[in-house]
Write a protein that holds these residues in place. Sequence first.
Motif, PDB file in Angstrom:
ATOM      1  N   GLN A 273       0.825  -1.195   0.000  1.00 43.98           N
ATOM      2  CA  GLN A 273       0.000   0.000   0.000  1.00 43.98           C
ATOM      3  C   GLN A 273       0.864   1.252   0.000  1.00 43.98           C
ATOM      4  N   ASP A 274       0.367   2.285  -0.710  1.00 39.75           N
ATOM      5  CA  ASP A 274       1.011   3.586  -0.670  1.00 39.75           C
ATOM      6  C   ASP A 274       0.662   4.290   0.642  1.00 39.75           C
ATOM      7  N   LEU A 275       1.279   5.432   0.874  1.00 42.02           N
ATOM      8  CA  LEU A 275       0.861   6.277   1.981  1.00 42.02           C
ATOM      9  C   LEU A 275      -0.593   6.684   1.770  1.00 42.02           C
ATOM     10  N   ASN A 276      -1.345   6.799   2.862  1.00 37.12           N
ATOM     11  CA  ASN A 276      -2.720   7.267   2.713  1.00 37.12           C
ATOM     12  C   ASN A 276      -2.730   8.787   2.514  1.00 37.12           C
ATOM     13  N   THR A 277      -3.897   9.352   2.243  1.00 35.58           N
ATOM     14  CA  THR A 277      -3.973  10.773   1.911  1.00 35.58           C
ATOM     15  C   THR A 277      -3.522  11.663   3.068  1.00 35.58           C
ATOM     16  N   LYS A 278      -3.809  11.255   4.291  1.00 38.64           N
ATOM     17  CA  LYS A 278      -3.360  12.033   5.447  1.00 38.64           C
ATOM     18  C   LYS A 278      -1.838  12.032   5.531  1.00 38.64           C
ATOM     19  N   GLN A 279      -1.220  10.872   5.301  1.00 36.12           N
ATOM     20  CA  GLN A 279       0.232  10.790   5.351  1.00 36.12           C
ATOM     21  C   GLN A 279       0.874  11.584   4.220  1.00 36.12           C
ATOM     22  N   GLN A 280       0.251  11.569   3.039  1.00 37.32           N
ATOM     23  CA  GLN A 280       0.769  12.372   1.930  1.00 37.32           C
ATOM     24  C   GLN A 280       0.693  13.861   2.259  1.00 37.32           C
ATOM     25  N   SER A 281      -0.320  14.256   3.005  1.00 35.05           N
ATOM     26  CA  SER A 281      -0.408  15.652   3.435  1.00 35.05           C
ATOM     27  C   SER A 281       0.678  15.983   4.445  1.00 35.05           C
ATOM     28  N   ILE A 282       1.019  15.034   5.305  1.00 35.77           N
ATOM     29  CA  ILE A 282       2.130  15.257   6.235  1.00 35.77           C
ATOM     30  C   ILE A 282       3.416  15.499   5.455  1.00 35.77           C
ATOM     31  N   VAL A 283       3.602  14.756   4.362  1.00 35.14           N
ATOM     32  CA  VAL A 283       4.797  14.927   3.521  1.00 35.14           C
ATOM     33  C   VAL A 283       4.883  16.362   3.013  1.00 35.14           C
ATOM     34  N   THR A 284       3.815  16.869   2.425  1.00 31.70           N
ATOM     35  CA  THR A 284       3.871  18.204   1.835  1.00 31.70           C
ATOM     36  C   THR A 284       3.975  19.299   2.895  1.00 31.70           C
ATOM     37  N   ILE A 285       3.285  19.134   4.011  1.00 30.60           N
ATOM     38  CA  ILE A 285       3.368  20.125   5.090  1.00 30.60           C
ATOM     39  C   ILE A 285       4.798  20.212   5.619  1.00 30.60           C
ATOM     40  N   ALA A 286       5.408  19.061   5.876  1.00 31.69           N
ATOM     41  CA  ALA A 286       6.778  19.043   6.377  1.00 31.69           C
ATOM     42  C   ALA A 286       7.750  19.588   5.338  1.00 31.69           C
TER      43      ALA A 286
ATOM     44  N   GLU B 265       8.206   9.884  11.461  1.00 31.52           N
ATOM     45  CA  GLU B 265       9.309   9.627  10.524  1.00 31.52           C
ATOM     46  C   GLU B 265       8.956  10.083   9.116  1.00 31.52           C
ATOM     47  N   ILE B 266       7.698   9.955   8.725  1.00 30.88           N
ATOM     48  CA  ILE B 266       7.275  10.480   7.422  1.00 30.88           C
ATOM     49  C   ILE B 266       7.551  11.979   7.367  1.00 30.88           C
ATOM     50  N   ALA B 267       7.193  12.697   8.435  1.00 31.56           N
ATOM     51  CA  ALA B 267       7.431  14.141   8.482  1.00 31.56           C
ATOM     52  C   ALA B 267       8.927  14.453   8.431  1.00 31.56           C
TER      53      ALA B 267
ATOM     54  N   MET C 103       7.949   4.260   1.120  1.00 32.15           N
ATOM     55  CA  MET C 103       9.085   5.179   0.984  1.00 32.15           C
ATOM     56  C   MET C 103       9.135   5.752  -0.432  1.00 32.15           C
ATOM     57  N   LYS C 104       8.956   4.888  -1.411  1.00 31.60           N
ATOM     58  CA  LYS C 104       8.999   5.350  -2.802  1.00 31.60           C
ATOM     59  C   LYS C 104       7.821   6.264  -3.099  1.00 31.60           C
ATOM     60  N   ASN C 105       6.664   5.981  -2.494  1.00 33.48           N
ATOM     61  CA  ASN C 105       5.506   6.860  -2.667  1.00 33.48           C
ATOM     62  C   ASN C 105       5.774   8.226  -2.052  1.00 33.48           C
ATOM     63  N   LEU C 106       6.432   8.246  -0.901  1.00 33.51           N
ATOM     64  CA  LEU C 106       6.804   9.514  -0.267  1.00 33.51           C
ATOM     65  C   LEU C 106       7.670  10.343  -1.226  1.00 33.51           C
ATOM     66  N   ILE C 107       8.641   9.677  -1.847  1.00 36.81           N
ATOM     67  CA  ILE C 107       9.533  10.382  -2.773  1.00 36.81           C
ATOM     68  C   ILE C 107       8.777  10.848  -4.010  1.00 36.81           C
ATOM     69  N   SER C 108       7.795  10.055  -4.461  1.00 33.28           N
ATOM     70  CA  SER C 108       7.007  10.469  -5.626  1.00 33.28           C
ATOM     71  C   SER C 108       6.174  11.704  -5.305  1.00 33.28           C
ATOM     72  N   VAL C 109       5.687  11.815  -4.050  1.00 37.87           N
ATOM     73  CA  VAL C 109       4.965  13.019  -3.638  1.00 37.87           C
ATOM     74  C   VAL C 109       5.919  14.217  -3.653  1.00 37.87           C
ATOM     75  N   ILE C 110       7.141  14.004  -3.174  1.00 39.40           N
ATOM     76  CA  ILE C 110       8.154  15.064  -3.203  1.00 39.40           C
ATOM     77  C   ILE C 110       8.415  15.506  -4.647  1.00 39.40           C
ATOM     78  N   GLU C 111       8.556  14.534  -5.543  1.00 37.93           N
ATOM     79  CA  GLU C 111       8.830  14.871  -6.944  1.00 37.93           C
ATOM     80  C   GLU C 111       7.676  15.675  -7.551  1.00 37.93           C
ATOM     81  N   ASP C 112       6.446  15.260  -7.233  1.00 38.97           N
ATOM     82  CA  ASP C 112       5.268  15.904  -7.809  1.00 38.97           C
ATOM     83  C   ASP C 112       5.030  17.293  -7.232  1.00 38.97           C
ATOM     84  N   LYS C 113       5.271  17.450  -5.927  1.00 39.20           N
ATOM     85  CA  LYS C 113       4.907  18.696  -5.246  1.00 39.20           C
ATOM     86  C   LYS C 113       6.084  19.631  -4.987  1.00 39.20           C
ATOM     87  N   VAL C 114       7.279  19.067  -4.799  1.00 35.66           N
ATOM     88  CA  VAL C 114       8.429  19.879  -4.373  1.00 35.66           C
ATOM     89  C   VAL C 114       9.436  20.061  -5.500  1.00 35.66           C
TER      90      VAL C 114
END
Length: 241
Positions: free
Chosen positions: A31-44, A175-177, A209-220
């Motif tokens: 499973q990928d990160l859920n939507t709440k966890q993906q939001s933690i990624v972008t906020i951090a 740790e996600i943050a 972990m790879k999903n976290l990085i994909s969120v970084i690539e898409d948003k950051v």
Amino acid sequence: MNSKIAIILAGIFFSLLSFSSVSQAQSTNTQDLNTKQQSIVTIAAFTAKGDLDKLKTALNDGLDNGLTVNEIKEVLVQMYAYTGFPRSLNGINTFITVMDERERKGIKDVVGREASPLPAGKSSLELGTEIQTQLIGGPNKAKYNAFTPAIDQFLKAHLFGDIFGRDILDFQNREIATIAALTSMEGVNPQLQGHLNVGFNVGLTETQMKNLISVIEDKVGKKEADNATVVLNKVISSRSH
């Protein structure tokens, strides 16, 4: 039904049950990160970057995705340990603006629960030492411990005791943050590598972990994501040996 048929049917049933359990476990592990966890990624990430315009959007998205007000506050507070007080305080002030705007629009966000009291009869240093040992998988043997005992005490007592000891966020989300913040900063690959290892230790999967990085690539940004991918691959290789 004779006994042989009963035995055969029982075997088929338990085989199907076993296959279902394995499939469910594999599904959970991919499973990928859920939507709440993906939001933690972008906020951090945007707090670490100091990009307050994009942080404002990320904060609104986080609330819309189900993060409570106190969960977001906790991410922003934790950020000061990795990004410094100025970025953390700028993030908090941006969140105040977001909350004021949403209140004027009549949006009622869930505040969420407060942190439980820290364990009675245990100092922040004792609690932090236990938490750090759990997260890294053993005693911290870094050279800086002996070279600068003060920083070792501050890390254990304050970061891991006072901050990580607060139960509004679990260790995975903390740790996600942290990983998202470090991924968005330059010159901190040793710390990023360490926290990617901790992420695995607290149960985050390679897929997450790879999903976290994909969120970084898409948003950051792609540069930040490419660097994080190199570090992640190094961590995966070291853990497989």
